[in-house]
Design a protein around this motif. Structure first.
Motif, PDB file in Angstrom:
ATOM      1  N   CYS A 444       0.846  -1.215   0.000  1.00 55.13           N
ATOM      2  CA  CYS A 444       0.000   0.000   0.000  1.00 55.13           C
ATOM      3  C   CYS A 444       0.871   1.251   0.000  1.00 55.13           C
ATOM      4  O   CYS A 444       0.618   2.203  -0.738  1.00 55.13           O
ATOM      5  CB  CYS A 444      -0.878   0.046   1.250  1.00 55.13           C
ATOM      6  SG  CYS A 444      -2.278  -1.066   1.212  1.00 55.13           S
ATOM      7  N   VAL A 479      -9.072  -5.480   3.529  1.00 52.61           N
ATOM      8  CA  VAL A 479      -8.832  -4.035   3.692  1.00 52.61           C
ATOM      9  C   VAL A 479      -7.583  -3.624   2.927  1.00 52.61           C
ATOM     10  O   VAL A 479      -7.598  -2.660   2.153  1.00 52.61           O
ATOM     11  CB  VAL A 479      -8.677  -3.653   5.190  1.00 52.61           C
ATOM     12  CG1 VAL A 479      -8.216  -2.210   5.330  1.00 52.61           C
ATOM     13  CG2 VAL A 479      -9.992  -3.849   5.929  1.00 52.61           C
ATOM     14  N   TRP A 483      -7.332  -1.139  -0.211  1.00 49.01           N
ATOM     15  CA  TRP A 483      -6.578   0.085   0.111  1.00 49.01           C
ATOM     16  C   TRP A 483      -5.467   0.301  -0.919  1.00 49.01           C
ATOM     17  O   TRP A 483      -5.257   1.411  -1.418  1.00 49.01           O
ATOM     18  CB  TRP A 483      -5.997  -0.069   1.520  1.00 49.01           C
ATOM     19  CG  TRP A 483      -5.469   1.180   2.145  1.00 49.01           C
ATOM     20  CD1 TRP A 483      -5.141   2.358   1.534  1.00 49.01           C
ATOM     21  CD2 TRP A 483      -5.195   1.372   3.550  1.00 49.01           C
ATOM     22  NE1 TRP A 483      -4.688   3.262   2.475  1.00 49.01           N
ATOM     23  CE2 TRP A 483      -4.709   2.689   3.704  1.00 49.01           C
ATOM     24  CE3 TRP A 483      -5.310   0.559   4.679  1.00 49.01           C
ATOM     25  CZ2 TRP A 483      -4.332   3.202   4.948  1.00 49.01           C
ATOM     26  CZ3 TRP A 483      -4.946   1.068   5.914  1.00 49.01           C
ATOM     27  CH2 TRP A 483      -4.459   2.377   6.043  1.00 49.01           C
ATOM     28  N   MET A 486      -6.895   1.438  -4.063  1.00 44.26           N
ATOM     29  CA  MET A 486      -7.276   2.848  -3.930  1.00 44.26           C
ATOM     30  C   MET A 486      -6.050   3.743  -4.157  1.00 44.26           C
ATOM     31  O   MET A 486      -6.110   4.730  -4.893  1.00 44.26           O
ATOM     32  CB  MET A 486      -7.862   3.069  -2.528  1.00 44.26           C
ATOM     33  CG  MET A 486      -8.266   4.482  -2.233  1.00 44.26           C
ATOM     34  SD  MET A 486      -8.906   4.648  -0.538  1.00 44.26           S
ATOM     35  CE  MET A 486      -7.497   5.422   0.239  1.00 44.26           C
ATOM     36  N   ASN A 519     -14.514  -0.416   7.389  1.00 41.74           N
ATOM     37  CA  ASN A 519     -13.219  -0.087   6.788  1.00 41.74           C
ATOM     38  C   ASN A 519     -13.151  -0.493   5.326  1.00 41.74           C
ATOM     39  O   ASN A 519     -12.650   0.239   4.475  1.00 41.74           O
ATOM     40  CB  ASN A 519     -12.120  -0.858   7.532  1.00 41.74           C
ATOM     41  CG  ASN A 519     -11.227   0.067   8.296  1.00 41.74           C
ATOM     42  OD1 ASN A 519     -11.027   1.210   7.889  1.00 41.74           O
ATOM     43  ND2 ASN A 519     -10.695  -0.413   9.397  1.00 41.74           N
ATOM     44  N   LYS A 523     -12.835   2.140   2.146  1.00 41.65           N
ATOM     45  CA  LYS A 523     -11.740   2.062   1.175  1.00 41.65           C
ATOM     46  C   LYS A 523     -12.286   1.800  -0.238  1.00 41.65           C
ATOM     47  O   LYS A 523     -11.729   2.278  -1.227  1.00 41.65           O
ATOM     48  CB  LYS A 523     -10.756   0.939   1.551  1.00 41.65           C
ATOM     49  CG  LYS A 523     -10.081   1.146   2.906  1.00 41.65           C
ATOM     50  CD  LYS A 523      -8.954   2.163   2.825  1.00 41.65           C
ATOM     51  CE  LYS A 523      -8.280   2.325   4.153  1.00 41.65           C
ATOM     52  NZ  LYS A 523      -8.805   3.431   4.964  1.00 41.65           N
TER      53      LYS A 523
END
Length: 666
Positions: A444, A479, A483, A486, A519, A523
């Motif tokens: 990430c 997540v 993420w 994203m 969460n 995201k």
């Protein structure tokens, strides 16, 4: 077979020992057991022979016979204890003969010498890695009886504390021992005249308090002879105490600090515990001490930036840790060939400990991260660590990398120079979840827009990998997968955005938008918002996925969601409203228009603002068709709401409403 022994090797003398156990004369049996005891001490071959010849069931029988004299029963327990001192296979053989219930039964005897012999044998068996700890807890009365026996003698104290500290694995065991009064029963042993008793009692507290707030909070207020336990632990930390004692009391204080029972700025942590643990990392210490010292210190400072700063400037710790990669043996062990051999075999434990401590040191402070990375060959060491055979080293290396990847500066420099993303992508291929979670968090960070690693990572199949993570059963992986996508979509080119949408599939997108975890939902909305930025991209994506995206937005605005979720969703609508052709998907959807209108008058100002952004983008004058859009919205009563909002006491809402009304006047 466990023993590859030919019959000739099972010597006649061994058989002779076993035969004597069956003699009819009790005196001869006793003498036989005593002779057997002398024959097996320190002789592993003899122990194995006797086990093969069936000595164990007979010894256990004699031990449990009511008619056996106490002396005979005691000698039997001693011989069994000696057999247990041999190899792990010996212990397995003893367990197979149900030695534990027999010895626990023996503890009910009134004779202290016999009780001590049974406890010594139990201690030897329980400290073996092949013995299941749960055997201690199968009968609830056993623990209470052991607590009661603590008052009988220094030997019972030493052995029982040792049994407890070896059999206390995890919160369930901690709770059982705690509820049976372990703290009260063991506390006074910390001031025993016997070093062994003090040491075993201390070990008990270190395992009882580990990651256990309930025990830790209790320990703070317990006092022995007018002195509180933390003060007693601090005394045991002093440099003149044996290393094992210093380390174990540092572990007790560390657990109490992490549980919130002692403040992180308490002098007993800052001036005593932390420096003691740093001392344990010096290359004069033995390998085990260096490992335990570094791992405990990593745990102590993990969440506190002040302690991280303090540790980083104590005794040149950062440089000292570099020796963990170079010198597995301590300076004092150089002359001991057996020790050198042992240390080489266990060198990976040092590397793991060093990575863990570096990860904690660099968790928050930019300057510390810089110092760590500037330590000789640090990045190469981490990269090598990522591909080591030991899973513990790999996990610790990934943790270390993750900690350092929080630094914008390092992402742009060292991470780039060492192409860290390559081994990282390799680690992500088929790692266990524990490693995947940390590795995907690191990814990430490597995918943030200012990170030069972003491009090559994309080329190496990251989208596919991350899309598959979003389907994981494991929440943390879902997540991190979403993420990372994203981050990847932020200010990305259109092709990447299309690849992400293709990789995810509409089904998966809806799956994520209806995930039970907020969460994941946030995201996913963040990803949509990043995908729908810049006009040409908005129009292109809405032309291919418009129907599904509008469905998703409706779904969320109608659902039971918190303010942040709804705000994100309205921001996505505002982005769509900013498109040239995409606008029409909103204008032709009366349901959505009514929802925007509803949120303009909502009680929450954040949602009102977000709804106004949508309206502003729809009525903006310079754009084609703005007149028709303005008229339609006026007919819906939007202008009336804008007038009302222009009187608002909230300056943001007021400004936004006035700006929008100007579009109608222009």
């Amino acid at each position: 077979p466990l023993f590859v022994l030919s019959l000739q090797e099972v010597t006649a003398s061994s058989r002779h020992y076993v035969d004597r156990l069956f003699d009819l004369d009790p005196q001869k049996v006793l003498q036989g057991v005593i002779d057997m005891k002398n024959a097996v001490i320190g002789n592993n071959k003899q122990k194995a022979n006797l086990i093969v010849l069936g000595a164990v069931p007979r010894l256990l029988y004699l031990l449990q016979q009511e008619t056996s004299s106490t002396e005979l029963r005691t000698e039997c327990a001693v011989v069994l204890g000696s057999l247990a001192m041999g190899t792990e296979n010996n212990v397995k053989s003893l367990l197979d003969c149900h030695i534990i219930p027999a010895l626990l039964q023996g503890l009910l005897s009134p004779d202290l010498k016999f009780i001590e012999a049974c406890l010594r044998c139990l201690r030897t068996i329980f400290i073996s890695p092949v013995t299941p700890e749960d055997l201690l807890y199968t009968d609830a009365t056993v623990i209470s009886h052991l607590m009661a026996l603590l008052s009988r003698s220094q030997y019972t104290q030493e052995y029982i504390c040792q049994i407890f500290s070896h059999c206390c694995k995890g919160p369930d065991h901690q709770t059982i021992l705690f509820n049976h009064g372990a703290v009260q029963n063991i506390a006074h042993l910390l001031v025993s005249t016997s070093y062994k008793v003090r040491m075993q009692a201390l070990k008990c507290f270190s395992v009882l308090a580990f990651e256990n707030p309930q025990v830790s909070m209790t320990l703070v207020n317990v006092s022995v002879d007018g002195e509180l336990l933390p003060q007693i632990f601090v005394k045991m930390l002093q440099r003149d105490k044996p290393i094992e004692m210093q380390l174990t009391s540092a572990k007790c204080l560390t657990s109490m600090c992490r549980a919130g029972a002692i403040r992180t700025d308490d002098p007993c942590i800052v001036l005593k515990t932390l420096p003691c643990l740093v001392r344990m990392c010096s290359k004069d210490r033995l390998l085990e001490e260096r490992v335990e010292g570094a791992e405990t210190l990593a745990y102590l400072i993990e969440t506190d930036v002040e302690l991280q700063r303090m540790a980083s400037i104590t005794d040149h710790l950062i440089v000292m840790l570099a020796d963990y990669f170079k010198y597995p043996s301590s300076v004092s062990a150089i002359t001991d060939i057996k020790r050198l051999d042992h240390d080489l075999k266990h060198a990976h434990e040092l590397r793991q400990a060093a990575f863990k401590l570096y990860a904690s040191l660099g968790a928050n402070d930019e300057d510390i991260r810089k110092k760590i990375i500037e330590t000789e060959n640090m990045m190469d060491r981490i990269v090598n660590g990522l591909s080591e055979s030991s899973i513990k080293v790999r996990l610790a290396a990934v943790r270390c990398l993750h900690s350092l990847s929080r630094s914008v500066q390092q992402l742009r420099t060292s991470f780039q120079d060492h192409a860290v993303w390559k081994p990282l992508m390799k680690v992500l291929q088929n790692a266990p979840n524990e490693i995947l979670v940390v590795a995907s968090s690191t990814l990430c960070n490597l995918l943030l827009e200012f990170s030069p690693s972003k491009e090559p990572i994309l080329e190496s199949g990251a989208i596919e990998l991350l899309c598959s993570l979003t389907q994981s059963e494991n929440l943390a992986l879902r997540v991190n997968g979403i993420w990372a996508l994203m981050n990847m979509a932020f200010q990305a080119e259109q092709k990447i955005k299309s690849d992400i949408l293709r990789g995810l599939s509409t089904e998966q997108l809806f799956q994520l938008l209806s995930d039970s975890d907020v969460n994941v939902l946030m995201k996913t909305l963040g990803l949509l918002r990043n995908l729908l930025s810049t006009r040409p991209h908005i129009d292109y994506i809405m032309s291919t996925h418009g129907k599904q995206i509008m469905q998703a937005v409706t779904l969320i605005l109608e659902g039971e969601h918190n303010i942040e979720v709804k705000e994100q969703t309205l921001c996505i609508l505002a982005n769509i409203a900013d498109g040239t052709t995409a606008k029409e998907l909103i204008m032709t959807n009366d349901d959505i228009l009514q929802k925007i209108k509803y949120y303009m008058s909502h009680s929450n100002a954040k949602l009102q603002l977000a709804a106004m952004f949508c309206i502003s983008n729809l009525i903006w004058n310079e754009e084609e068709g703005s007149q028709e859009r303005q008229d339609k919205l006026r007919d819906m009563g939007i202008v009336d709401i804008l007038h009302k909002l222009s009187q608002s006491s909230d300056p943001n809402l007021c400004d936004k409403a006035k700006t929008a009304l100007q579009q109608y006047l222009a």
